[in-house]
Design a protein around this motif. Structure first.
Motif, PDB file in Angstrom:
ATOM      1  N   ILE A  87       0.838  -1.298   0.009  1.00 46.03           N
ATOM      2  CA  ILE A  87      -0.085  -0.112   0.256  1.00 46.03           C
ATOM      3  C   ILE A  87       0.800   1.300   0.017  1.00 46.03           C
ATOM      4  CG2 ILE A  87      -1.712   1.245   1.347  1.00 46.03           C
ATOM      5  CD1 ILE A  87      -2.671  -1.298   2.619  1.00 46.03           C
ATOM      6  N   GLU A  88       1.958   1.147   0.858  1.00 46.72           N
ATOM      7  CA  GLU A  88       2.638   2.473   0.786  1.00 46.72           C
ATOM      8  C   GLU A  88       3.671   2.718  -0.467  1.00 46.72           C
ATOM      9  OE1 GLU A  88       5.383   2.942   4.264  1.00 46.72           O
ATOM     10  OE2 GLU A  88       4.163   1.533   5.483  1.00 46.72           O
ATOM     11  N   ASN A  89       4.046   1.457  -0.917  1.00 44.95           N
ATOM     12  CA  ASN A  89       4.739   1.339  -2.228  1.00 44.95           C
ATOM     13  C   ASN A  89       3.930   1.845  -3.419  1.00 44.95           C
ATOM     14  OD1 ASN A  89       7.000   0.566  -1.250  1.00 44.95           O
ATOM     15  ND2 ASN A  89       6.528  -1.592  -1.838  1.00 44.95           N
ATOM     16  N   HIS A  90       2.468   1.928  -3.202  1.00 43.52           N
ATOM     17  CA  HIS A  90       1.358   2.258  -4.393  1.00 43.52           C
ATOM     18  C   HIS A  90       1.275   3.787  -4.194  1.00 43.52           C
ATOM     19  CE1 HIS A  90      -1.493   1.800  -7.229  1.00 43.52           C
ATOM     20  NE2 HIS A  90      -2.454   2.697  -6.488  1.00 43.52           N
ATOM     21  N   PHE A  91       1.545   4.342  -3.137  1.00 44.67           N
ATOM     22  CA  PHE A  91       1.369   5.759  -3.276  1.00 44.67           C
ATOM     23  C   PHE A  91       2.653   6.548  -3.045  1.00 44.67           C
ATOM     24  CE2 PHE A  91      -2.731   4.304  -1.893  1.00 44.67           C
ATOM     25  CZ  PHE A  91      -3.646   4.867  -2.582  1.00 44.67           C
ATOM     26  N   ASP A  92       3.761   5.786  -3.340  1.00 48.11           N
ATOM     27  CA  ASP A  92       5.232   6.451  -3.383  1.00 48.11           C
ATOM     28  C   ASP A  92       5.598   6.618  -4.921  1.00 48.11           C
ATOM     29  OD1 ASP A  92       7.423   7.510  -2.499  1.00 48.11           O
ATOM     30  OD2 ASP A  92       8.144   5.719  -1.354  1.00 48.11           O
ATOM     31  N   ILE A  93       6.774   7.424  -4.585  1.00 42.15           N
ATOM     32  CA  ILE A  93       7.357   7.626  -6.262  1.00 42.15           C
ATOM     33  C   ILE A  93       7.955   6.004  -6.717  1.00 42.15           C
ATOM     34  CG2 ILE A  93       9.233   8.513  -7.580  1.00 42.15           C
ATOM     35  CD1 ILE A  93       8.460  11.140  -5.949  1.00 42.15           C
ATOM     36  N   SER A  94       7.817   5.541  -7.820  1.00 47.82           N
ATOM     37  CA  SER A  94       8.520   4.452  -8.228  1.00 47.82           C
ATOM     38  C   SER A  94       9.638   4.976  -9.310  1.00 47.82           C
ATOM     39  CB  SER A  94       7.519   3.516  -8.914  1.00 47.82           C
ATOM     40  OG  SER A  94       8.238   2.319  -9.439  1.00 47.82           O
ATOM     41  N   TYR A  95      10.750   5.015  -8.618  1.00 44.30           N
ATOM     42  CA  TYR A  95      11.858   5.697  -9.430  1.00 44.30           C
ATOM     43  C   TYR A  95      12.146   4.855 -10.754  1.00 44.30           C
ATOM     44  CZ  TYR A  95      16.173   7.567 -11.367  1.00 44.30           C
ATOM     45  OH  TYR A  95      17.267   7.894 -11.765  1.00 44.30           O
ATOM     46  N   GLU A  96      12.221   3.517 -10.398  1.00 45.78           N
ATOM     47  CA  GLU A  96      12.980   2.669 -11.475  1.00 45.78           C
ATOM     48  C   GLU A  96      11.918   2.817 -12.740  1.00 45.78           C
ATOM     49  OE1 GLU A  96      13.378  -0.557  -9.220  1.00 45.78           O
ATOM     50  OE2 GLU A  96      15.506  -0.011  -8.900  1.00 45.78           O
ATOM     51  N   LEU A  97      10.357   2.372 -12.226  1.00 40.62           N
ATOM     52  CA  LEU A  97       9.378   2.354 -13.234  1.00 40.62           C
ATOM     53  C   LEU A  97       9.307   3.656 -14.069  1.00 40.62           C
ATOM     54  CD1 LEU A  97       6.966   0.703 -14.441  1.00 40.62           C
ATOM     55  CD2 LEU A  97       5.653   1.585 -12.414  1.00 40.62           C
ATOM     56  N   GLU A  98       9.317   4.782 -13.394  1.00 40.46           N
ATOM     57  CA  GLU A  98       9.144   5.993 -14.139  1.00 40.46           C
ATOM     58  C   GLU A  98      10.322   6.457 -14.826  1.00 40.46           C
ATOM     59  OE1 GLU A  98       8.061   9.421 -11.488  1.00 40.46           O
ATOM     60  OE2 GLU A  98       6.880   7.912 -10.259  1.00 40.46           O
ATOM     61  N   ASP A  99      11.290   5.886 -14.705  1.00 42.00           N
ATOM     62  CA  ASP A  99      12.726   6.140 -15.285  1.00 42.00           C
ATOM     63  C   ASP A  99      12.580   5.441 -16.616  1.00 42.00           C
ATOM     64  OD1 ASP A  99      15.181   7.578 -15.704  1.00 42.00           O
ATOM     65  OD2 ASP A  99      16.089   5.508 -15.227  1.00 42.00           O
ATOM     66  N   THR A 100      12.116   4.160 -16.436  1.00 39.42           N
ATOM     67  CA  THR A 100      12.132   3.262 -17.807  1.00 39.42           C
ATOM     68  C   THR A 100      10.871   3.857 -18.585  1.00 39.42           C
ATOM     69  OG1 THR A 100      12.651   1.309 -16.172  1.00 39.42           O
ATOM     70  CG2 THR A 100      11.672   0.830 -18.179  1.00 39.42           C
ATOM     71  N   LEU A 101       9.862   4.348 -18.113  1.00 39.88           N
ATOM     72  CA  LEU A 101       8.562   4.469 -18.895  1.00 39.88           C
ATOM     73  C   LEU A 101       9.080   5.914 -19.733  1.00 39.88           C
ATOM     74  CD1 LEU A 101       5.536   4.034 -16.694  1.00 39.88           C
ATOM     75  CD2 LEU A 101       6.379   2.656 -18.541  1.00 39.88           C
ATOM     76  N   GLU A 102       9.932   6.800 -18.976  1.00 40.96           N
ATOM     77  CA  GLU A 102      10.408   8.030 -19.750  1.00 40.96           C
ATOM     78  C   GLU A 102      11.436   7.802 -20.826  1.00 40.96           C
ATOM     79  OE1 GLU A 102      11.894  10.674 -16.668  1.00 40.96           O
ATOM     80  OE2 GLU A 102       9.880  11.172 -16.072  1.00 40.96           O
ATOM     81  N   LYS A 103      12.437   6.825 -20.467  1.00 38.43           N
ATOM     82  CA  LYS A 103      13.322   6.470 -21.644  1.00 38.43           C
ATOM     83  C   LYS A 103      12.551   5.778 -22.833  1.00 38.43           C
ATOM     84  CE  LYS A 103      17.507   5.991 -18.955  1.00 38.43           C
ATOM     85  NZ  LYS A 103      17.683   5.320 -17.660  1.00 38.43           N
ATOM     86  N   LYS A 104      11.453   4.943 -22.572  1.00 36.38           N
ATOM     87  CA  LYS A 104      10.404   4.494 -23.497  1.00 36.38           C
ATOM     88  C   LYS A 104       9.619   5.440 -24.214  1.00 36.38           C
ATOM     89  CE  LYS A 104      11.088  -0.304 -22.347  1.00 36.38           C
ATOM     90  NZ  LYS A 104      10.076  -1.474 -21.828  1.00 36.38           N
ATOM     91  N   GLU A 105       9.755   6.567 -23.634  1.00 37.29           N
ATOM     92  CA  GLU A 105       8.458   7.616 -24.052  1.00 37.29           C
ATOM     93  C   GLU A 105       7.093   7.134 -24.139  1.00 37.29           C
ATOM     94  OE1 GLU A 105      10.072   9.657 -27.729  1.00 37.29           O
ATOM     95  OE2 GLU A 105      11.705  10.137 -26.851  1.00 37.29           O
ATOM     96  N   GLN A 106       6.739   6.213 -22.856  1.00 39.38           N
ATOM     97  CA  GLN A 106       5.430   5.978 -22.758  1.00 39.38           C
ATOM     98  C   GLN A 106       4.703   6.881 -21.748  1.00 39.38           C
ATOM     99  OE1 GLN A 106       6.641   1.772 -21.575  1.00 39.38           O
ATOM    100  NE2 GLN A 106       5.423   1.183 -23.437  1.00 39.38           N
TER     101      GLN A 106
END
Ligand code: UTP
Length: 287
Positions: A63-82
């Protein structure tokens, strides 16, 4: 006084949903593609709540992770321009000020709410239970209660008129009508027998309390199973302050058991623009 704070108790064991809830918190079980607790947080935010305390326990880290920043996921999505996916996950960590506290032992809903005493301080506050999801087309359920609180400056909770044969599953009120949909509470009975229930008006999982409820929780002894019931503390509060029940406008889903959960999934899918037509066609084919 304005209602700015909300509590979401999420420390229960979720035994009615085993084995799914053995390692996954019940609140993280998805309805469509969103975990149940996200609907609850969205309801609170849409109702003007600024600070939310989620009561968690062992094994609820997701639950805590769901409302936190997920740095790795966001970084990956940014690189893939998703960008579309980024737009779905990035707001989750900025929805409101969300805090967490652990209820060390699942000693009941009353005890869980009691864990929020320091967070709440001397203000009125809202409580939203994760099992109850609402679809209210005009105003979120908790907003409707906040408005009643602001009118009457007294604790108020959601009421639903249930079929007589189901009253034994709920907290049931005895009270008298004071306005459209509004009842002044005289007494509350937890899970009465069908013959003895004082009415068909049952308590649902949305409340606004004055901070006096904490004193009542402290005065409430645990039941045989060791749990402190919120209903018992609410019953005590009626001796000190006015308390109201309000028949909210909207539809409530009890997602804490399998059929209620399935009804919610079907109705939510039939309301979602991007899938409703295909889903309707699928249902028709199945039936
Ligand atoms: P429930 O009794 O419906 O939830 O409590 P549960 O214990 O998780 O579920 P079952 O009955 O075993 O399947 C209502 C709400 O109160 C929270 C639960 O997380 C749920 O949101 N709760 C309950 C706590 O936070 N702490 C507790 O000790 C008990």
């Amino acid at each position: 006084m304005k209602v700015r704070k909300a509590i979401i108790p999420a420390a229960g064991l979720g035994t009615r949903f085993l084995p799914a809830t053995k390692a996954v918190p019940k609140e993280m079980i998805p309805l469509l593609d969103k975990p149940a607790i996200q609907y609850i947080v969205e309801e609170a935010v849409a109702s003007g709540i600024e600070e939310i305390l989620i009561i968690t326990g062992r094994g609820k880290e997701a639950i805590e992770n769901h409302f936190d920043i997920s740095y790795e996921l966001e970084d990956t999505l940014e690189k893939k321009e998703q960008k579309e996916l980024l737009q779905i996950i990035q707001p989750l960590s900025h929805m409101a000020n969300i805090y967490f506290v652990r209820q060390r032992m699942p000693k009941g809903l009353g005890h869980a709410v009691g864990c929020a005493k320091d967070f709440v301080g001397d203000e009125p506050f809202a409580v939203l239970l994760g099992d109850d999801l609402f679809h209210c087309s005009e105003k979120p359920c908790i907003k409707q209660l906040i408005e009643q609180y602001e009118k009457h400056e007294a604790s108020v909770f959601a009421l639903l008129n249930v079929a007589r044969e189901h009253v034994d599953k709920y907290g049931v009120i005895s009270g008298h009508k004071v306005d459209e949909g509004l009842y002044n509470i005289d007494d509350l009975v937890e899970k009465p027998s069908i013959a003895e229930a004082p009415s068909n008006l049952a308590v649902m999982g949305r409340y606004v309390f004055t901070p006096k409820i904490f004193e009542m929780i402290e005065m409430t002894p645990p039941e045989k199973g060791g749990e402190i019931q919120l209903t018992d503390a609410m019953k005590k509060l009626t001796a000190f302050e006015k308390m109201y029940g309000y028949i909210f406008n909207g539809k409530r889903y009890d997602t804490g058991y399998l059929l209620g959960y399935l009804e919610a999934v079907v109705d939510f899918a039939l309301r979602r623009e991007d899938i409703k037509d295909d889903f309707f066609a699928l249902l028709k084919e199945k039936l």
